[in-house]
Scaffold this active site. Structure first.
Site, short mmCIF file in Angstrom:
data_model
loop_
_atom_site.label_atom_id
_atom_site.label_comp_id
_atom_site.label_asym_id
_atom_site.label_seq_id
_atom_site.Cartn_x
_atom_site.Cartn_y
_atom_site.Cartn_z
N HIS A 1 -5.56 6.49 7.43
CA HIS A 1 -4.86 5.59 6.52
C HIS A 1 -3.37 5.63 6.82
O HIS A 1 -2.79 6.68 7.11
CB HIS A 1 -5.10 6.02 5.06
CG HIS A 1 -6.47 5.73 4.57
ND1 HIS A 1 -6.73 4.77 3.61
CD2 HIS A 1 -7.67 6.26 4.91
CE1 HIS A 1 -8.04 4.74 3.38
NE2 HIS A 1 -8.62 5.63 4.16
N ASP B 1 0.85 -1.19 0.00
CA ASP B 1 0.00 0.00 0.00
C ASP B 1 0.89 1.24 0.00
O ASP B 1 2.04 1.19 0.44
CB ASP B 1 -0.93 0.03 1.21
CG ASP B 1 -1.95 1.16 1.12
OD1 ASP B 1 -2.72 1.17 0.14
OD2 ASP B 1 -1.97 2.02 2.00
N GLU C 1 0.81 5.79 0.47
CA GLU C 1 0.13 7.06 0.72
C GLU C 1 0.80 8.10 -0.16
O GLU C 1 2.00 8.01 -0.46
CB GLU C 1 0.20 7.44 2.19
CG GLU C 1 -0.45 6.45 3.14
CD GLU C 1 -1.93 6.22 2.89
OE1 GLU C 1 -2.59 7.10 2.28
OE2 GLU C 1 -2.44 5.17 3.32
N HIS D 1 -4.63 10.71 5.51
CA HIS D 1 -3.54 9.97 6.16
C HIS D 1 -2.88 10.71 7.32
O HIS D 1 -2.17 10.10 8.12
CB HIS D 1 -2.48 9.56 5.14
CG HIS D 1 -1.97 10.66 4.26
ND1 HIS D 1 -1.33 11.78 4.74
CD2 HIS D 1 -2.01 10.80 2.90
CE1 HIS D 1 -0.99 12.56 3.73
NE2 HIS D 1 -1.39 12.00 2.60
N ASP E 1 -2.40 -0.44 6.53
CA ASP E 1 -3.36 -0.86 5.51
C ASP E 1 -2.88 -2.12 4.80
O ASP E 1 -3.70 -2.97 4.41
CB ASP E 1 -3.59 0.26 4.50
CG ASP E 1 -4.48 1.36 5.06
OD1 ASP E 1 -4.88 1.26 6.23
OD2 ASP E 1 -4.78 2.33 4.33
#
Length: 241
Positions: free
Chosen positions: A153, A7, A9, A57, A158
């Site tokens: 997040h 994952d 960001e 986030h 995640d």
């Protein structure tokens, strides 16, 4: 089989508008079991973070100011994911950002698909649950995966949640042999962990128990007119299939 659940960001939604990766989180699976290996890195994007992205986030520019740039961590990242199957939720989003970062490093770096394969769990979920919402949070609710720690997040968190979702969503598909009618056939070696079959030790029935058993069959014979099924030979047993 080596898989990496990944994952990211980012500073915003569109790499085509110059938005960058600010965090990468990866968790390794081998033969569908989580290992102790992870790759986690915050990254200085060398640009401002959109307000909307920060709301998602909570990672700010000041926090990232002293973090390495993507070019500084690119080799370590590629080494971690090389030859693996990447498991990503909404893979086109993350792949586009990763490939944009690699493109900035030069043509020799190619794209992420040159190093590994990519599986999109969002696409899998849409096929498995058509017509339903299939965000990671919704899948957690549907599959009863605990995501109570997910207030904001975060790439590594995640990735760990997605790992649980992926394993739950695909249980019975990759590690079982399916046969007609939905029944599954499991080889004995699977139950024994690949080892040899254990030797069976014969058990001798005491004479008194055999005599008691015969007396009971005599009683059944008398009650059913001499047709007790436990005394029939295989060729005398009617076909009930």
């Amino acid at each position: 089989m080596r898989q990496v659940v990944l994952d990211t960001e980012t500073t915003g939604l569109e790499p085509s508008q110059g938005h960058r990766i600010i965090e990468i989180g990866c968790v390794e699976l081998r033969n569908r079991r989580q290992t102790q290996r992870q790759f986690h890195q915050y990254i200085n994007p060398e640009r401002q973070i959109d307000e909307g992205a920060f709301d998602v986030h909570g990672i700010g520019n000041d926090f990232l100011a002293d973090k390495p740039r993507f070019s500084d961590i690119a080799n370590d990242f590629i080494d971690f994911v090389r030859d693996a199957e990447l498991i990503i939720h909404n893979a086109p989003f993350d792949v586009a950002f990763i490939n944009a970062e690699l493109e900035r490093l030069g043509k020799a770096w190619g794209c992420i698909e040159d190093y590994c394969t990519v599986t999109d769990t969002l696409d899998m979920a849409r096929k498995t649950y058509p017509g339903k919402r299939n965000s990671l949070d919704e899948l957690c609710k549907r599959l009863e995966v605990d995501n109570s720690q997910r207030q904001l997040h975060g790439a590594l968190l995640d990735a760990e949640i997605l790992l649980d979702v992926y394993l739950t969503m695909t249980s019975g598909q990759e590690d079982l042999t399916l046969v007609a009618g939905g029944h599954r056939r499991i080889d004995a070696s699977e139950l024994l962990g690949g080892g040899e079959r254990p030797q069976v030790t014969p058990v001798r029935v005491p004479e008194a128990e055999l005599e008691a058993h015969e007396r009971r069959l005599d009683e059944l014979d008398e009650k059913c007119g001499g047709v007790c099924v436990w005394r029939r030979t295989p060729d005398q047993t009617p076909d009930t299939a």
